[in-house]
Write a protein that holds these residues in place. Structure first.
Motif, short mmCIF file in Angstrom:
data_model
loop_
_atom_site.label_atom_id
_atom_site.label_comp_id
_atom_site.label_asym_id
_atom_site.label_seq_id
_atom_site.Cartn_x
_atom_site.Cartn_y
_atom_site.Cartn_z
N GLU A 28 0.83 -1.21 0.00
CA GLU A 28 0.00 0.00 0.00
C GLU A 28 0.86 1.26 0.00
OE1 GLU A 28 -3.51 1.18 2.85
OE2 GLU A 28 -3.57 -0.90 2.18
N PHE A 29 0.38 2.27 -0.70
CA PHE A 29 1.14 3.51 -0.83
C PHE A 29 0.78 4.46 0.31
CE2 PHE A 29 1.55 7.85 -2.55
CZ PHE A 29 2.88 7.81 -2.93
N GLY A 30 1.77 5.17 0.81
CA GLY A 30 1.50 6.27 1.73
C GLY A 30 1.32 5.90 3.19
N SER A 31 1.86 4.75 3.61
CA SER A 31 1.76 4.40 5.03
C SER A 31 2.85 5.12 5.83
CB SER A 31 1.92 2.90 5.22
OG SER A 31 1.01 2.22 4.42
N GLU A 32 2.73 5.04 7.15
CA GLU A 32 3.74 5.60 8.04
C GLU A 32 5.12 5.03 7.68
OE1 GLU A 32 3.38 7.34 11.51
OE2 GLU A 32 2.11 8.23 9.95
N PRO A 33 6.17 5.84 7.84
CA PRO A 33 7.51 5.33 7.52
C PRO A 33 7.85 4.05 8.29
CG PRO A 33 7.60 7.66 8.11
CD PRO A 33 6.19 7.22 8.29
N ASN A 34 8.52 3.14 7.61
CA ASN A 34 8.98 1.89 8.22
C ASN A 34 7.89 1.11 8.95
OD1 ASN A 34 11.80 1.91 7.40
ND2 ASN A 34 11.96 3.74 8.66
N SER A 35 6.68 1.13 8.40
CA SER A 35 5.60 0.35 9.00
C SER A 35 5.29 -0.88 8.16
CB SER A 35 4.34 1.21 9.14
OG SER A 35 3.90 1.61 7.86
N GLN A 36 5.71 -0.89 6.89
CA GLN A 36 5.46 -2.04 6.03
C GLN A 36 6.77 -2.75 5.75
OE1 GLN A 36 1.50 -0.14 4.06
NE2 GLN A 36 3.27 -0.37 2.78
N GLU B 69 2.52 -10.87 8.20
CA GLU B 69 2.74 -9.89 9.24
C GLU B 69 3.96 -9.02 8.94
OE1 GLU B 69 2.80 -10.68 13.71
OE2 GLU B 69 1.62 -12.34 12.89
N SER B 70 3.83 -7.74 9.23
CA SER B 70 4.99 -6.85 9.16
C SER B 70 5.46 -6.62 10.59
CB SER B 70 4.61 -5.52 8.51
OG SER B 70 4.34 -5.72 7.14
N LEU B 71 6.65 -6.04 10.70
CA LEU B 71 7.16 -5.72 12.03
C LEU B 71 6.65 -4.35 12.45
CD1 LEU B 71 11.00 -6.53 11.82
CD2 LEU B 71 9.32 -7.77 13.20
N PRO B 72 6.30 -4.18 13.72
CA PRO B 72 6.02 -2.81 14.16
C PRO B 72 7.30 -1.98 14.04
CG PRO B 72 5.79 -4.40 15.98
CD PRO B 72 6.20 -5.18 14.78
N ALA B 73 7.16 -0.70 13.75
CA ALA B 73 8.34 0.14 13.51
C ALA B 73 9.32 0.09 14.69
CB ALA B 73 7.91 1.58 13.23
N GLU B 74 8.81 0.01 15.92
CA GLU B 74 9.74 -0.02 17.08
C GLU B 74 10.68 -1.21 16.96
OE1 GLU B 74 6.21 0.38 16.96
OE2 GLU B 74 6.00 -0.99 18.67
N LYS B 75 10.10 -2.34 16.53
CA LYS B 75 10.94 -3.54 16.41
C LYS B 75 11.91 -3.42 15.24
CE LYS B 75 8.96 -7.58 18.56
NZ LYS B 75 8.59 -8.98 18.31
N ALA B 76 11.40 -2.86 14.14
CA ALA B 76 12.26 -2.71 12.96
C ALA B 76 13.46 -1.82 13.31
CB ALA B 76 11.48 -2.13 11.81
N LEU B 77 13.19 -0.83 14.15
CA LEU B 77 14.22 0.17 14.44
C LEU B 77 15.00 -0.13 15.72
CD1 LEU B 77 11.87 3.00 13.41
CD2 LEU B 77 14.25 3.01 12.65
N ALA B 78 14.61 -1.21 16.41
CA ALA B 78 15.18 -1.47 17.74
C ALA B 78 16.70 -1.62 17.72
CB ALA B 78 14.54 -2.71 18.35
N ASN B 79 17.24 -2.17 16.65
CA ASN B 79 18.68 -2.41 16.58
C ASN B 79 19.46 -1.28 15.91
OD1 ASN B 79 19.29 -5.27 17.58
ND2 ASN B 79 17.54 -5.63 16.23
N ALA B 80 18.74 -0.22 15.49
CA ALA B 80 19.40 0.80 14.68
C ALA B 80 20.47 1.55 15.47
CB ALA B 80 18.36 1.78 14.16
#
Lengths: 478, 95, 482
Positions: A28-36, B69-80
């Motif tokens: 999907e286009f336009g989601s919150e950054p780094n959410s997909q 499932e995708s990762l929640p951003a906190e998890k994706a960024l946790a190791n940054a």
């Protein structure tokens, strides 16, 4: 001096699968950054890719629609380079055994047809997005791993206009297949261009420049025109064109040289060990072929043949699949063999209204049957004039009401009652002695003014043809 | 095949690995030894032999186009090592 | 009797009879680790996270603990491949083998096993955390790269362990440490969550105290995984069933090429005795030829390093792990500077060596001469095995040409180090399964391993032969004195 222009286009099309190329993340286009994002598209250590079935199917579909030979054996390769928008620091792409090769696309300019070769159509994954700020760049990986097709043309395009037409036709075909939005603003279609010029008659190609950062088809055309002019000036003044990458600046309408990136390009392609090869059987190709709808080119030819349209009209009406479908329903609903009045209304009044709404004609709230009713009332029964017809059309589009309802409510039906019109004619003759004089003294044009006056008195409802006849008759007796 | 210090330097740059002078010296020497050993492969006739990229004869491994499932951003960024809100950050990329 | 000294199948039996509880096993392991690991150094980051375990105890493993190599992802627990560049990395997910273990009721140790950085090595000396030591001789290496896993099992600091094998990284340390180690057929075990070294060669496998445990653990970790395109969709047999079969009439191939140049005489005689033993059990010996064996090491070092150079590109300081302070920020080149310094400081010497070699063999102008040629010779090596398996059931060789060597002995000579994998590498290139079982000791008391190889997906043959041999010998019952 006169030069011959050589252009090749490299188009990237993002396919509208539900999920990314190699993982289940949404596209999907336009989601919150780094959410997909997930371990796979983030290239987290230990993660592995698995190809999306729809990606392959859509890719084959596009390749077939572009007349390419789909290869029986295809595989992915890694293209290795470091960049922050590329989480694995390699891109899964295709190198020496692409999905398909040797296709073509037909374009038409001023009635002249030209076939542009397509070198290859291959699959690859998209990269993420960088946002540049003071001192840092922000990275968003939502777009990472989106399915992309790279469509490479042969260097057979010889003018910016041809490039523009190539892009329009390419977009039209892909949209017919319903596999991409092809929206340059959203980035679902991107185009880079290679352009060089050479003296007419010369065999060797000139040094080419690569143009990037064009955000619309028009920008591609403008950037190419600018660049061709620039190269011509360089050569005219005895200089040499440098091979380089240029960025188009839309605001300044100029190209700028990209500062050269460090080091030469050495992508170290090698077969992607995480993805076994793909064998696309003739049966599978046949199945996919069956699901390819009639494409714009064929539809255009058919419209010309079946509905007697001119090539220009057929071209306009078949550019968009939905609009073409709408037009076809209208043609079918119109009983006469000659469909030109319908085409006129579609391309004229209805297109004008739709484009003012930024929509296609098929997206307006107007059933083909209602439109045809209106056309019949204007063109055949002559219940209302063309002019009134256009305003009725606007009302129909806005309210969804039928033409007859609107004509009835607003009492717009033309007046063809002779005695009523005779009375009006007499009034007009009485009130416009001067024009009557003019008419009598041989100025035939004066009649039009008198008709206009009569129309005004009838609040536009008089049948103009009849009104003119009656006026002429009455004037003879003056 | 001989490998020069310049080649090692070029390759190290491609691989984005900083090497000091000493490392460059030592690596060039060691790689030369390894390449001399590897060059043994030149003695085999490999014409008509197909390369093996995948040892298994499997093909057409595909998944259905259904969202997972995708990762929640906190998890994706946790190791940054460096981040700003929902973004990873890197030294400014200049194009 | 100390619980930590038992095998997993013994413990499962006791747990089943409620004679012991899972936490008791964990405690005895903790004590053992406290007691000996300062010497063996089989585990890394001991101070940081203790011995947490995660498990579902209702599975068939009933809470038996398992030790995991530091390159297999465990959700929420550091997984660093014993490299500085993955400093602090906590994966947000479990490797498929970990999920399988958890649902089978294993208690997964959060403390990870030592290894050569990114599995680059044959001695564990390339670990960022320092070398592990061989429990049989602390001045010697435990082998590598799964040296920590092998040493932990040998020293009773683990019940059993998972390792990974790209060119012998399970079998060679198993041989050096006197334990059982299996590299399954490529595609048998999912690689999802194994931090890749060389994708076309890597496999996860067990390191255990006996063959039965190896069969049991292989049962659990095997099977198709939709997340790994190179995992094979085929039925997994119950490998413990193979343990019931004898080896009468089996044709055992002895490759001539494996018994020449460079083999330690003690290893040679030990292996010859083992072959004799197999014959007394009813197997038939057959001389065979694997003529392209001599090319296996060069082919391996081209393919493995090429794939590694690409697989390890992602360790660039952007998303996880170590990032070096870069130069002037916001200036041109500061990004490249960040990359080069993070990777220059984050990778150890062997990693740099392999990445650079791998980058070189793929670089412009060299691909055909090196990578493509190596892939073609790989085809020939595979064909050699196909030929042998046409009329032999398995192949028997030494696992390593020498017993464990001394720490530091080969560190400055990468080529000599690479040659210590000479007997194990071919199995990875050919994708076939291979097991190492203890088959004796040198005069100095260092273990020697017997390698058995079978055709693709015939792990049953390996368990059958290995178990028959194990049942007829006592080597696996001898414990190092620590």
């Amino acid at each position: 001096m006169n030069y011959e222009v050589v252009i090749g286009l490299e188009v990237h099309v993002q396919l509208k699968t539900k999920t990314k190329s190699f993982c289940g993340c949404s596209t999907e286009f336009g989601s919150e950054p780094n959410s997909q994002v997930c371990p796979v598209c983030l290239g987290f250590p230990g993660s592995l890719p698995v190809l999306n079935r729809s990606f392959l199917d859509y890719a084959v579909k596009v390749a077939l629609a572009l007349n390419c030979k789909v290869q029986e054996y295809t595989k992915f390769d890694r293209k290795n380079y470091f960049y922050p928008d590329l989480p694995k620091d390699y891109q899964i792409s295709q190198y020496d055994l692409p999905l398909s090769r040797e296709g073509f696309l037909d374009i038409e300019i001023d009635g002249r047809h030209k076939r542009i070769g397509i070198t290859r159509v291959h699959m690859e994954e998209d990269a993420g997005k960088l946002i540049h700020q003071q001192g840092v760049s922000l990275v968003d990986y939502n777009r990472t791993g989106m399915p992309l097709l790279e469509i490479v043309s042969e260097p057979e395009i010889s003018s910016p206009l041809e490039a523009y037409e190539y892009l329009n036709n390419l977009k039209s075909i892909i949209k017919y297949l319903d596999v991409s939005d092809c929206d340059m603003e959203k980035g679902s279609l991107r185009c880079d261009a290679n352009v060089s010029i050479r003296k007419i008659g010369e065999k060797a190609l000139g040094t080419k420049a690569e143009l990037k950062n064009m955000n619309s088809f028009k920008a591609v055309k403008d950037a190419l025109s600018y660049e061709i002019e620039r190269q011509a000036q360089v050569l005219d003044s005895g200089g040499k064109v440098v091979q380089e990458t240029l960025l188009w600046d839309e605001k300044q309408m100029k190209t700028f040289s990209m500062r050269s990136k460090e080091g030469a390009k050495d992508y170290r392609y090698f077969p992607e060990p995480d993805l076994p090869p793909f064998i696309i059987s003739a049966d599978r190709i046949g199945e996919i072929k069956k699901n390819i709808p009639e494409l714009p080119q064929e539809k255009k030819m058919r419209f010309m043949k079946e509905y007697g349209l001119s090539e220009v009209y057929a071209q306009i009406l078949t550019c968009d699949k939905e609009d073409a479908g709408y037009a076809e329903e209208c043609f079918k609903a119109f009983a006469d063999k000659d469909k030109k009045p319908v085409a006129n209304w579609l391309i004229g009044a209805l297109s004008a209204i739709a484009s003012s709404h930024n929509r296609g004609i098929s997206e307006e709230k107007l059933s083909p049957e209602n439109l045809i009713d209106l056309i019949v009332l204007v063109e055949k029964k002559q219940i209302i004039s063309n002019l009134v017809g256009k305003s009725v059309l606007e009302e129909m589009v806005n309210t969804g009401k039928s033409a007859e309802a609107i004509i009835g409510e607003k009492n717009l039906a033309q007046i063809s009652d002779s005695s009523f019109l005779e009375n009006l004619a007499d009034e007009v003759i009485k009130e416009n002695a001067r024009s009557v004089q003019d008419y009598k003294s041989g100025k035939a044009n004066a009649i039009m003014f008198l008709v206009g006056q009569l129309m005004k008195k009838s609040k536009g409802k008089a049948n103009p043809k009849l009104a003119q006849e009656i006026l002429k008759r009455r004037l003879e007796n003056v | 095949m001989s490998i020069s210090k310049e080649t090692v330097d070029y390759v190290a740059n491609l691989a984005r690995i900083q090497l000091n002078e000493q490392e460059l010296e030592r690596l060039s020497r060691q790689l030369q030894g390894i390449l001399d050993f590897i060059d043994k492969l030149r003695e085999i006739d490999i014409s008509d032999i197909a390369p093996t990229s995948h040892i298994l004869e499997i093909k057409n491994i595909l998944r259905d186009d259904t969202p997972g499932e995708s990762l929640p951003a906190e998890k994706a960024l946790a190791n940054a090592p460096s981040k700003n809100g929902r973004f990873f950050t890197v030294p400014k990329v200049i194009e | 009797m100390k619980l930590n000294t038992l095998t997993a199948h013994e413990l499962i039996e006791k747990l089943g009879r409620n004679e012991i509880i899972s936490s008791g096993i964990v405690r005895s392991l903790e004590e053992r680790i406290k007691e000996v690991d300062s010497k063996v150094r089989a585990y890394v980051r001991k101070g940081a996270q203790g011995c947490q375990v995660t498990s579902h105890k209702d599975g068939e493993l009933k809470g038996v603990p398992i030790t995991i190599k530091d390159n297999i992802c465990t959700e929420g627990f550091n997984t660093e491949c014993c490299s500085k560049i993955l400093d602090g990395f906590k994966p947000p997910y479990d490797a498929t083998v970990i999920s399988k273990l958890k649902s089978a009721g294993a208690a997964v140790f959060s403390l990870k096993a030592n290894m050569d950085e990114f599995a680059f090595g044959s001695s564990t000396e390339n670990s960022f955390f320092g070398t592990a030591c061989n429990p049989w001789c602390l001045e010697c290496v435990p082998g590598g790269s799964s040296g920590g896993s092998a040493a932990a099992v040998a020293a009773d600091e683990a019940i059993w362990a998972l390792g990974s094998d790209t060119g012998g990284s399970i079998r060679q340390p198993a041989s050096f440490c006197g334990v059982v180690g299996l590299k399954p057929t490529y595609g048998r075990v999912s690689r999802y969550g194994l931090i890749a070294f060389a994708s076309s060669l890597d496999q996860i496998g067990p390191l255990t105290k006996d063959v039965r445990d190896a069969a049991l653990l292989t049962n659990i970790i095997s099977g198709h995984d939709v997340k790994d395109s190179t995992s094979v969709d085929m039925q997994v047999p119950d490998f413990t069933k193979s343990l019931e079969k004898d080896i009468k009439g089996l044709k055992i191939a002895i490759p001539k090429e494996y018994f020449v140049e460079g083999m330690d005489p003690e290893v040679k005689s030990t292996i010859e005795e083992a072959i004799e033993k197999l014959k007394t059990l009813g197997a038939e010996e057959k001389q065979v030829f694997l003529p392209n064996t001599r090319y296996a090491v060069p082919v391996y070092y081209i393919i493995a390093t090429a794939e590694a150079s690409s697989n390890l590109a992602r360790f660039d300081g952007v998303q996880y792990g170590f990032r070096a302070e870069s130069g002037k920020s916001g200036t041109e080149g500061s990004l490249i500077d960040m990359y080069k310094r993070s990777r220059g400081e984050g990778f150890g010497q062997e990693a740099k060596r392999r990445i650079i070699l791998g980058t070189f063999v793929l670089s412009h102008g060299y691909y055909d001469a090196y990578y493509l040629r190596a892939q073609k010779v790989r085809t020939l090596i595979k064909r050699d095995f196909d030929e042998v398996f046409k009329d032999c059931d398995c192949i028997v060789t030494p696992t390593s040409p020498t017993p464990a060597f001394r720490i530091g002995e080969k560190l400055d000579d990468p080529l000599r180090m690479y040659l210590s994998d000479i007997y194990t590498i071919s199995a990875n290139l050919a994708g076939i399964p291979a097991i190492s079982v203890p088959c004796g000791f040198t005069k100095k008391g260092l273990p020697v391993g017997l390698q058995i190889l079978a055709k693709p997906f015939d792990e049953e043959m390996l368990f059958r032969v290995a178990n028959a041999y194990e049942q007829a010998t006592e080597w696996h019952k001898v414990k190092p004195k620590l």
